[in-house]
Design an enzyme around this catalytic site. Structure first.
Site, PDB file in Angstrom:
ATOM      1  N   GLU A  70       0.816  -1.224   0.196  1.00 18.11           N
ATOM      2  CA  GLU A  70       0.094  -0.184  -0.047  1.00 18.11           C
ATOM      3  C   GLU A  70       0.796   1.304  -0.129  1.00 18.11           C
ATOM      4  O   GLU A  70       0.406   2.339   0.286  1.00 18.11           O
ATOM      5  CB  GLU A  70      -0.925   0.210   1.105  1.00 18.11           C
ATOM      6  CG  GLU A  70      -1.692  -1.344   1.439  1.00 18.11           C
ATOM      7  CD  GLU A  70      -2.561  -1.606   0.412  1.00 18.11           C
ATOM      8  OE1 GLU A  70      -2.668  -0.949  -0.752  1.00 18.11           O
ATOM      9  OE2 GLU A  70      -3.245  -2.968   0.693  1.00 18.11           O
TER      10      GLU A  70
ATOM     11  N   ASP B 278      -1.396  -1.278 -10.294  1.00 16.44           N
ATOM     12  CA  ASP B 278      -1.816  -2.930 -10.089  1.00 16.44           C
ATOM     13  C   ASP B 278      -1.661  -3.686 -11.433  1.00 16.44           C
ATOM     14  O   ASP B 278      -2.219  -2.982 -12.210  1.00 16.44           O
ATOM     15  CB  ASP B 278      -2.893  -3.068  -9.405  1.00 16.44           C
ATOM     16  CG  ASP B 278      -2.939  -2.350  -7.824  1.00 16.44           C
ATOM     17  OD1 ASP B 278      -2.014  -2.356  -7.350  1.00 16.44           O
ATOM     18  OD2 ASP B 278      -4.036  -2.203  -7.373  1.00 16.44           O
TER      19      ASP B 278
END
Length: 481
Positions: free
Chosen positions: A185, A324
């Site tokens: 993250e 991602d």
């Protein structure tokens, strides 16, 4: 062509939480197999093309240990092979239905190709495939902590254990220990660079605002030699942001609309406010035309950004765009083709395309920086993983960590103790809080966090258990905690 414009690094972060044996639809193994078929297979396919051409330093690929474990897991390999077969059957059925014939034929070709790729290149799992790209220099590989925990909320001892264990796991699978990590993250707390240095980590990613928007060079952090790279949001958000980006274009395939009788996606986006039943049929030729425009737009955006940064700083600059991996193919059907398009077009536009390591070799290292507490989540702080909506989960995780650290020391390795620590690591995955905060399968996320915590407690207490356990890290040794 001379490299005059500057340097571009594409970083892909590949991660899913542990999903085998934890439900199937709509969240669970289906999530894994869709991402595998529509993102991981196509990305590997394009990397093979670059490797066969002798291209080096094409991109930087992060693969979390928990994802690598799933893509190597014998059960997952068998079940995914079956899933690919069902995909072909669903496509064949679609080709016989009114209005779905062309889509069915298109899907069947894609499914057949995916099956052939899987049967020929993935027979022994993902790690041998990944290792070939690392050994040939096609990519730079980033590792990370075992189960992708939000590191700032971990006790330093557990944080160090998870990171060492993750790096060891990657070494076991790939044959070498990665020098860089994707910090889960992009979570950072001041001082974490010291732990990175102790673990042998040389570089990691943060989000652009952590560097006050000046991402034109890598920076050493604090008094350490550990280097951070910041995402250039001006460029990155051209593709995907919280509000807009290429995948939302009307001509691309719509992710959310299903022909449920065959489990395929028959529509194009059409419009953000158009109801599913009113969306236009997907047109591959129309999408391909739009894709070409978006490849050109992105290349122009990178070149313009590099020129602007060079004028501001008086030297060639660096642009890091990070996403991602699952965006490309799974969420954005046309994404893998777009990736290949920009990776071929950028060098033709005079941009050096390389890895994070390659950017350092090219001299893109600026002055030291003191980073603030940060993440790449909403607000660029910790609120997604430490906010009011997940306050109870944060408290539960803090208590779990205390129980984990209180486990009695043992002289000899104990497989039950190893299993207990594995379950604790799974409970501490950052995914569960993210899914709750974002209200994305929140019930599933809460259940997963609770199940793994309960399993840890049962194993730690020596109680009889009725589950086989999640055996994803065979080398995990609880004595090292």
């Amino acid at each position: 062509m001379s490299q005059e414009e500057g340097t571009f690094c594409l970083v892909l972060h590949s991660h899913l939480p542990w999903l085998p044996h934890h439900g199937s639809w709509p969240v669970g193994e289906e999530w894994l197999y869709q991402a595998w078929a529509h993102s991981y297979l196509p990305v590997v396919d394009l990397l093979h093309r670059f490797a066969e051409e002798g291209r080096r330093d094409v991109l930087t690929l992060g693969v979390t240990p928990v994802l690598a474990a799933q893509l190597d897991d014998p059960y997952s390999l068998r079940a995914f092979h079956e899933w690919l077969g069902h995909w072909q059957l669903r496509a064949m059925q679609a080709s016989t239905l009114p209005g779905l014939g062309e889509l069915g034929a298109l899907e069947h070709r894609a499914a057949a190709h995916a099956t052939e790729e899987f049967e020929t290149r993935w027979r022994h799992g993902f790690s041998p495939v990944l290792r070939s790209f690392v050994d040939s220099g096609t990519i730079e590989l980033l590792g990370g902590p075992l189960t992708h925990p939000f590191q700032p909320l971990l006790d330093p001892r557990i944080r160090a254990f998870a990171l060492r264990g993750g790096l060891d796991d990657t070494h076991l699978r790939i044959g070498r220990r990665p020098a860089g990590i994707w910090a889960p993250e992009c979570g950072y707390a001041p001082g974490m660079e010291d732990g990175y240095a102790a673990a042998g980590v040389e570089r990691f990613l943060v989000d652009g605002p952590s560097l006050h928007g000046d991402t034109s060079a890598a920076r050493t952090v604090g008094d350490s030699d550990v280097v951070c790279f910041g995402r250039d949001l001006e460029v990155t958000y051209r593709v995907w942001s919280p509000k807009a980006g290429y995948p939302g274009h009307a001509n691309y395939r719509d992710f959310h609309t299903w022909a449920h009788e065959v489990g395929l996606k028959p529509s194009r986006v059409t419009g953000k406010t158009v109801a599913p039943q009113d969306k236009a049929p997907y047109d591959p030729a129309l999408a391909e035309d739009t894709l070409r425009l978006h490849v050109k737009d992105f290349v122009d955006t990178v070149v313009t950004r590099l020129r602007s940064l060079r004028e501001r700083h008086g030297r060639q600059a660096l642009v890091v765009a990070a996403y991602d991996t699952e965006l490309f193919g799974h969420w954005w059907h046309e994404g893998p083709a777009w990736l290949e398009g920009i990776l071929r077009a950028l060098p033709e536009a005079g941009v050096r395309v390389t890895t994070l390591e390659g950017a350092l070799a090219a001299g893109h290292l600026g002055s030291p920086v003191d980073l603030p507490a940060s993440s790449w989540g909403s607000g660029k702080d910790w609120r997604v993983w430490d906010g009011e909506q997940v306050a109870d989960m944060v408290a539960d995780n803090a208590a779990l960590q205390q129980r984990l650290l209180a486990l009695p020391k043992t002289e000899f390795r104990d497989p039950v103790r190893d299993m207990a620590v594995t379950e604790a690591m799974l409970a501490l995955s950052s995914d569960w809080a993210f899914m709750v905060t974002k209200d994305s399968a929140a019930d599933y996320a809460r259940r997963r966090a609770r199940v793994h915590t309960e399993r840890f407690d049962a194993l730690a207490a020596g109680r009889a258990v009725s589950f086989a356990g999640d055996r994803l890290f065979g080398q995990l040794d609880a004595r090292l905690l």
